[in-house]
Write an enzyme that holds these catalytic residues in place. Structure first.
Site, mmCIF file in Angstrom:
data_model
loop_
_atom_site.group_PDB
_atom_site.id
_atom_site.type_symbol
_atom_site.label_atom_id
_atom_site.label_comp_id
_atom_site.label_asym_id
_atom_site.label_seq_id
_atom_site.Cartn_x
_atom_site.Cartn_y
_atom_site.Cartn_z
ATOM 1 N N HIS A 222 -19.922 -8.211 -9.852
ATOM 2 C CA HIS A 222 -19.697 -7.082 -8.937
ATOM 3 C C HIS A 222 -20.617 -7.183 -7.718
ATOM 4 C CE1 HIS A 222 -18.257 -2.606 -8.908
ATOM 5 N NE2 HIS A 222 -18.278 -3.122 -7.690
ATOM 6 N N THR B 161 -7.731 -2.026 -4.051
ATOM 7 C CA THR B 161 -7.388 -0.615 -4.179
ATOM 8 C C THR B 161 -8.546 0.158 -4.792
ATOM 9 O OG1 THR B 161 -6.545 -0.720 -6.442
ATOM 10 C CG2 THR B 161 -5.026 -1.339 -4.682
ATOM 11 N N GLU C 104 -17.990 -2.735 -17.400
ATOM 12 C CA GLU C 104 -19.287 -3.130 -16.829
ATOM 13 C C GLU C 104 -20.370 -2.152 -17.305
ATOM 14 O OE1 GLU C 104 -19.132 -3.215 -12.556
ATOM 15 O OE2 GLU C 104 -17.368 -4.483 -12.491
ATOM 16 N N GLY D 266 -19.253 -7.482 -2.273
ATOM 17 C CA GLY D 266 -19.654 -6.808 -1.044
ATOM 18 C C GLY D 266 -21.149 -6.680 -0.868
ATOM 19 N N TYR D 267 -21.927 -7.499 -1.575
ATOM 20 C CA TYR D 267 -23.381 -7.330 -1.594
ATOM 21 C C TYR D 267 -24.098 -8.032 -0.443
ATOM 22 C CZ TYR D 267 -25.069 -4.648 -5.574
ATOM 23 O OH TYR D 267 -25.438 -3.629 -6.419
ATOM 24 N N ASP E 183 0.857 -1.186 0.000
ATOM 25 C CA ASP E 183 0.000 0.000 0.000
ATOM 26 C C ASP E 183 0.894 1.237 0.000
ATOM 27 O OD1 ASP E 183 -1.754 2.157 0.632
ATOM 28 O OD2 ASP E 183 -3.182 0.738 1.487
ATOM 29 N N SER F 22 -12.003 -5.233 -6.378
ATOM 30 C CA SER F 22 -11.904 -3.787 -6.129
ATOM 31 C C SER F 22 -12.610 -3.028 -7.241
ATOM 32 C CB SER F 22 -10.436 -3.371 -6.005
ATOM 33 O OG SER F 22 -9.698 -3.694 -7.176
ATOM 34 N N ARG F 23 -11.883 -2.683 -8.307
ATOM 35 C CA ARG F 23 -12.439 -2.041 -9.488
ATOM 36 C C ARG F 23 -11.864 -2.736 -10.715
ATOM 37 N NH1 ARG F 23 -15.820 -0.547 -6.628
ATOM 38 N NH2 ARG F 23 -16.547 1.586 -6.195
#
EC number: 1.1.1.290
Length: 380
Positions: free
Chosen positions: A253, A174, A236, A256-257, A146, A206-207
């Site tokens: 994606h 990140t 996406e 985290g749902y 990091d 992440s992304r």
């Protein structure tokens, strides 16, 4: 006061109805012409918030019920004096559950002992930091990269080349940044992917653009020893079907749902809005969050720790179910795949976090008690 909100943000009316009229739209339908006379805009990551959206509008507050802010033009918001808030860390636990489930699936497929691997976590913010805590709590070797944090604080950090050289598993957490001293767009490009150790597992929750998707597709096609788990994608809601086919786990994606994470995100933005309005919060998340339905699970204190880990994690969540649903959605034409990606997210079934699990252990079982605590569950 008029509020425009993404229709997939849960409990918007419960939290915000006291402030005024609420109108809801699909996130991708929130465009300049749909703002009307909205004073408050509540979005998720699918809505780009910038001058093209807001110029000439009445919006004075933007809240994104997500941990990331790469879809917000923060410089523009600051110049216009528009207040904004996000929900850092709201879904961290859900992402950790996703990563653990993915690791278990990979280990089962390859017959690998997870405790024998070296883990590299890229990005030690709310999500990555939580993952590091859990993995180290399990007694596993973890290296952390990091650079922004390393520049500000003392800590046990290593650079990315060291991670690529030392680690068998890389988990990426990140934000997506394009500028500055440490941009993350295509942080994993052809050069980095070519330097992965034999048999490396790469997880990106992440992304999408943090990993060069084309380069990863080429790497996976050329090296059968590599394994990838992707929850996020460049482009996406349209994803690279060939890349998805090469992944061990591919999902739309949703890492985290968790129900807890989504409600936590709404609550965090609500509290920030109350502060901006100078009023005390009148609604508490604990009053709205349903009680954990995971209940209590019993384990023999003599159980094998690896078996116990798999049993506990899969009692909460197994990403292979989402992988199967996503792969079925990739069989249609381009428009059908776009629609299916959003539909899978919109109609995602409720999922709880391992924090709500109580584990009854027979006997002293010190090793299992430590394992349960490391996961975040409650030993009883």
């Amino acid at each position: 006061m008029r509020i425009l909100a993404d229709e997939n943000i849960p409990l918007v009316h419960a939290f915000f109805s006291a402030f005024g009229e609420i109108r809801q739209l699909p996130g991708r339908a929130i465009v300049s012409g749909s703002l009307g006379d909205a004073d408050v805009l509540l979005v998720r990551s699918v809505t780009r918030v910038d001058a093209a959206l807001l110029e000439g509008s009445r919006v004075r507050f933007v809240g994104t019920c997500t941990i990331g802010t790469d879809h917000l033009d923060l410089d523009y918001l600051r110049r216009r004096g528009i207040a904004w808030a996000s929900a850092p860390g709201c879904n961290a636990r859900g992402v950790v559950d996703y990563v653990l489930g993915s690791l278990l699936s990979l280990a089962e497929r390859q017959g690998v002992d997870l405790a024998s691997r070296c883990y590299g976590v890229v990005g030690a913010g709310q999500v990555g930091g939580r993952l590091v805590e859990v993995l180290r709590g399990l007694g596993w070797r973890v290296l952390v990269c990091d650079p922004p944090r390393q520049a500000l604080e003392r800590g046990d950090f290593v650079d990315l080349p060291t991670l690529l050289r030392e680690c068998d598993v890389l988990s990426v957490h990140t934000p997506l940044t394009h500028e500055g001293a440490h941009p993350t767009r295509h942080l994993f490009g052809r050069e980095q992917l070519a330097r992965l150790r034999p048999g490396t597992w790469l997880i990106n929750a992440s992304r999408g653009a943090v990993v060069d998707n084309r380069a990863l597709r080429e790497a996976l096609a050329g090296r059968t020893d590599l394994q990838a788990v992707l929850d996020v994608w460049e482009g996406e809601p349209l994803v690279d079907v060939a890349l998805a086919g090469l992944c061990h786990i591919a999902t739309p994606h949703i890492a985290g749902y968790s129900l807890d994470g989504k409600l936590r995100g709404t609550a965090q933005v609500y509290r920030a809005f109350c502060e901006q309005q100078g009023v005390p919060p009148g609604v508490l998340l604990d009053e709205l969050l349903p009680p954990p339905w995971l209940g209590e699970l019993g384990l023999d204190g003599r159980a094998d720790p690896a078996w116990a880990l798999a049993t506990l994690c899969r009692a909460v969540y197994d990403p292979r179910r989402d992988d199967a649903d996503f792969r079925r959605s990739l069989e249609g034409d381009e428009q059908a795949r776009r629609s299916a990606f959003d539909a899978l997210r919109k109609h995602y079934p409720p999922r709880r976090e391992i924090d709500g699990l109580r584990v009854r252990l027979s006997g002293e079982a010190p090793r299992l008690r430590q394992l349960v605590r490391a996961l975040g569950a409650e030993p009883v």
